[in-house]
Design a protein around this motif. Sequence first.
Motif, PDB file in Angstrom:
ATOM      1  N   ARG A 119      -4.588  -2.100   5.167  1.00 21.08           N
ATOM      2  CA  ARG A 119      -3.505  -2.852   4.519  1.00 21.08           C
ATOM      3  C   ARG A 119      -2.160  -2.286   4.942  1.00 21.08           C
ATOM      4  O   ARG A 119      -2.011  -1.085   5.122  1.00 21.08           O
ATOM      5  CB  ARG A 119      -3.661  -2.783   3.007  1.00 21.08           C
TER       6      ARG A 119
ATOM      7  N   GLU B 125      -4.857   2.612   8.284  1.00 23.73           N
ATOM      8  CA  GLU B 125      -5.073   1.853   7.040  1.00 23.73           C
ATOM      9  C   GLU B 125      -5.230   0.365   7.366  1.00 23.73           C
ATOM     10  O   GLU B 125      -4.545  -0.156   8.241  1.00 23.73           O
ATOM     11  CB  GLU B 125      -3.897   2.024   6.075  1.00 23.73           C
TER      12      GLU B 125
ATOM     13  N   HIS C 108       0.854  -1.193   0.000  1.00 14.61           N
ATOM     14  CA  HIS C 108       0.000   0.000   0.000  1.00 14.61           C
ATOM     15  C   HIS C 108       0.889   1.240   0.000  1.00 14.61           C
ATOM     16  O   HIS C 108       1.895   1.279   0.707  1.00 14.61           O
ATOM     17  CB  HIS C 108      -0.881  -0.015   1.260  1.00 14.61           C
TER      18      HIS C 108
ATOM     19  N   SER D   2       1.933  10.198   6.919  1.00 15.61           N
ATOM     20  CA  SER D   2       1.498   8.953   7.550  1.00 15.61           C
ATOM     21  C   SER D   2       2.451   8.555   8.674  1.00 15.61           C
ATOM     22  O   SER D   2       3.611   8.956   8.698  1.00 15.61           O
ATOM     23  CB  SER D   2       1.473   7.809   6.525  1.00 15.61           C
TER      24      SER D   2
ATOM     25  N   GLU E  21       3.012  -1.434   9.280  1.00 16.10           N
ATOM     26  CA  GLU E  21       1.632  -0.973   9.319  1.00 16.10           C
ATOM     27  C   GLU E  21       1.556   0.537   9.124  1.00 16.10           C
ATOM     28  O   GLU E  21       2.477   1.269   9.527  1.00 16.10           O
ATOM     29  CB  GLU E  21       1.004  -1.332  10.671  1.00 16.10           C
ATOM     30  N   ILE E  22       0.455   0.988   8.528  1.00 15.86           N
ATOM     31  CA  ILE E  22       0.178   2.411   8.366  1.00 15.86           C
ATOM     32  C   ILE E  22      -0.967   2.752   9.308  1.00 15.86           C
ATOM     33  O   ILE E  22      -2.032   2.119   9.252  1.00 15.86           O
ATOM     34  CB  ILE E  22      -0.236   2.762   6.921  1.00 15.86           C
TER      35      ILE E  22
ATOM     36  N   ARG F  35       1.487   7.683   2.122  1.00 14.32           N
ATOM     37  CA  ARG F  35       1.370   9.116   1.870  1.00 14.32           C
ATOM     38  C   ARG F  35       2.218   9.881   2.877  1.00 14.32           C
ATOM     39  O   ARG F  35       2.307   9.509   4.047  1.00 14.32           O
ATOM     40  CB  ARG F  35      -0.087   9.554   1.949  1.00 14.32           C
TER      41      ARG F  35
END
Length: 149
Positions: free
Chosen positions: A136, A134, A97, A103, A130-131, A100
């Motif tokens: 994903r 999000e 993913h 983030s 991990e984000i 941005r």
Amino acid sequence: MQLSDVREKVGQEVALSEWVKVTQERVNAFADATGDHQFIHVDVERAAAGPFGAPIAHGFLTLSLLAGELANAGGTLRLEGGRMTVNYGLNRVRFVHPVRVGSRLRNRAVLQGVEEGAGFVQFTVLNTVEIDGEARPACTAESLMRVYL
């Protein structure tokens, strides 16, 4: 930690890093270091009108954070008698993913295997970056770490 203690952790989460914010300054510095100045990374206005709606971090920037700010697994897997720990390589990496700018990322590390060699112990760790917010992950990467004895 003794090797027998580490072996008991195979299949378990061994680290969860702190959140790390991805800033435009960090992305620009990575672009300068690698020569990858594609607009989706460094041109804020053009990237905002592009496919991701904002500038995004380079996939390799996200991956490189595993060697530094997202690398809590090394501390968790310290072996008694270990002289040094080195990154030995990667078996599989996927950029799942886009990340941005702005983030926050963290790494969840699961120990997958422990192998003994001549003068070293090698750990195989599945890292899931991990984000925040999000579903994903940004990246998954199976990394190899060697602890030299």
